[in-house]
Motif scaffolding. Sequence first.
Motif, PDB file in Angstrom:
ATOM      1  N   GLU A  84       0.820  -1.222   0.000  1.00 34.41           N
ATOM      2  CA  GLU A  84       0.000   0.000   0.000  1.00 34.41           C
ATOM      3  C   GLU A  84       0.848   1.263   0.000  1.00 34.41           C
ATOM      4  N   LEU A  85       1.997   1.212   0.664  1.00 31.64           N
ATOM      5  CA  LEU A  85       2.768   2.440   0.882  1.00 31.64           C
ATOM      6  C   LEU A  85       3.855   2.679  -0.162  1.00 31.64           C
ATOM      7  N   GLU A  87       5.118   3.014  -3.676  1.00 31.66           N
ATOM      8  CA  GLU A  87       4.510   3.245  -4.991  1.00 31.66           C
ATOM      9  C   GLU A  87       5.462   2.923  -6.130  1.00 31.66           C
TER      10      GLU A  87
ATOM     11  N   LYS B 164      -8.537   3.915   4.182  1.00 31.82           N
ATOM     12  CA  LYS B 164      -7.950   5.129   4.749  1.00 31.82           C
ATOM     13  C   LYS B 164      -6.710   4.843   5.591  1.00 31.82           C
ATOM     14  N   LYS B 199      -3.242   6.665   5.888  1.00 36.86           N
ATOM     15  CA  LYS B 199      -2.438   6.728   4.679  1.00 36.86           C
ATOM     16  C   LYS B 199      -2.362   8.154   4.169  1.00 36.86           C
ATOM     17  N   GLY B 200      -1.390   8.405   3.317  1.00 34.75           N
ATOM     18  CA  GLY B 200      -1.368   9.653   2.572  1.00 34.75           C
ATOM     19  C   GLY B 200      -0.601  10.772   3.222  1.00 34.75           C
ATOM     20  N   LEU B 201      -0.148  10.587   4.442  1.00 37.28           N
ATOM     21  CA  LEU B 201       0.599  11.647   5.107  1.00 37.28           C
ATOM     22  C   LEU B 201       2.027  11.186   5.316  1.00 37.28           C
ATOM     23  N   ARG B 205       4.254   8.057   7.693  1.00 38.25           N
ATOM     24  CA  ARG B 205       5.282   7.135   7.213  1.00 38.25           C
ATOM     25  C   ARG B 205       6.554   7.313   8.031  1.00 38.25           C
TER      26      ARG B 205
END
Lengths: 140, 254
Positions: A84-85, A87, B164, B199-201, B205
């Motif tokens: 998922e992380l 890419e 999410k 996710k997305g930030l 991570r």
Amino acid sequence: MGYYIVQPEVAGDFGDNTVLDFSVEPAVVTRLEYRFSDWLGDAILECTPCFIVTEALASAITDAGLTGVEFDELEVSLSPEGEELIEEPLPRWKWLRFTGKAHQEDLGVDEDFMLVASERALAVLREHGLNNARVTEVTP
Amino acid sequence: MANVGEVVERLRAALQDLRPDELKTSAELLREEVLVVLTAAAAESNHPELQEAVEPLTGVPDELEAAAALYEQARSGTERYIQQHSGTGGGGALPAAAAAPSATPSSGSCGMPRSEASTTPPAATKPSSTKASPSKSKPASFGWTTSTNYRKTFFDAHPDTEGKVVVHHAVEQQVLRIFPGVVQTEEVHSLENLRGIPKGLINNRVHLSAIRIAWNDFYKPFRKSGTRPTKQQLLDFATMIDDQYGTSFNPNIR
């Protein structure tokens, strides 16, 4: 020659195909599957007691004549988190195997499983990506 | 011959208000002085009560040293994260309070033995929780599940987070491999051991990276000594991670 403790990014853990030999203390890894959960981009990664490097960094280490290491094959996989992380496609990796003593060779591992790099080895690592590692100079 | 109650009170007083950096000194004092005297007195006394009182104390120095090592590993991981991200502007630097945990053992937890079979004397060091009040800080725990599809387990419980979050194990899956026998597969994949990381930030991570580094540092002394952490030690460390990062999780656990 100055030395540095390098604590690299930890991008994953041991996959199911990793084999540890518990008949010795401490246990040694005899087969490595590095299972990526994420990757922030560094060229050298750790999952104690193992270290892996990109093939490009492995070539640079060889070309620079750095002592204390040789390379082995490993299996690379992605965890569900990693799928998922991450890419971009991962580069190819080599398992770093240590052949000498820390603080004597360009690259070594000390008794606390810390990577010890000479000044010239550190320069090679930095050229290929060491942004997420902690580097500490060893005081004599 | 010392009264057993007096001995216990003296030891309790000695263990109170210990700083983590004094744990090793206390362990040496106990091992080399106090326990030598107590053990000899118990052997000579033929007093069953005294002998029974001394027996469980013999493991305390090892437990104190293990607790000190656990604290040092946790602090090292935290300091690494702060050094890496201080001054990067939103890189998720930890609050000052969390960066210097006091890790003062609460009553009864210093050196408290647990029943887990282990080659390492158990030492349940209760981590500090400097961000949340005690009433809101739920310790990490294991449940039990027969399913290894941990993502389904998590999203069945928290359907609004699907898509999410990435599902993360509080106590890492790899402990099943590197410390076999300490925890069960059914425990590791239980809902209680799962966390949702938004996710997305990039910040999250970075937090995940810091968490992996912290666990990596946690494992090192055990690998070096050829021993294994106890289940409680794993959970205590997971609790510390929850205390530091739990406000970022979804659902929020701090």
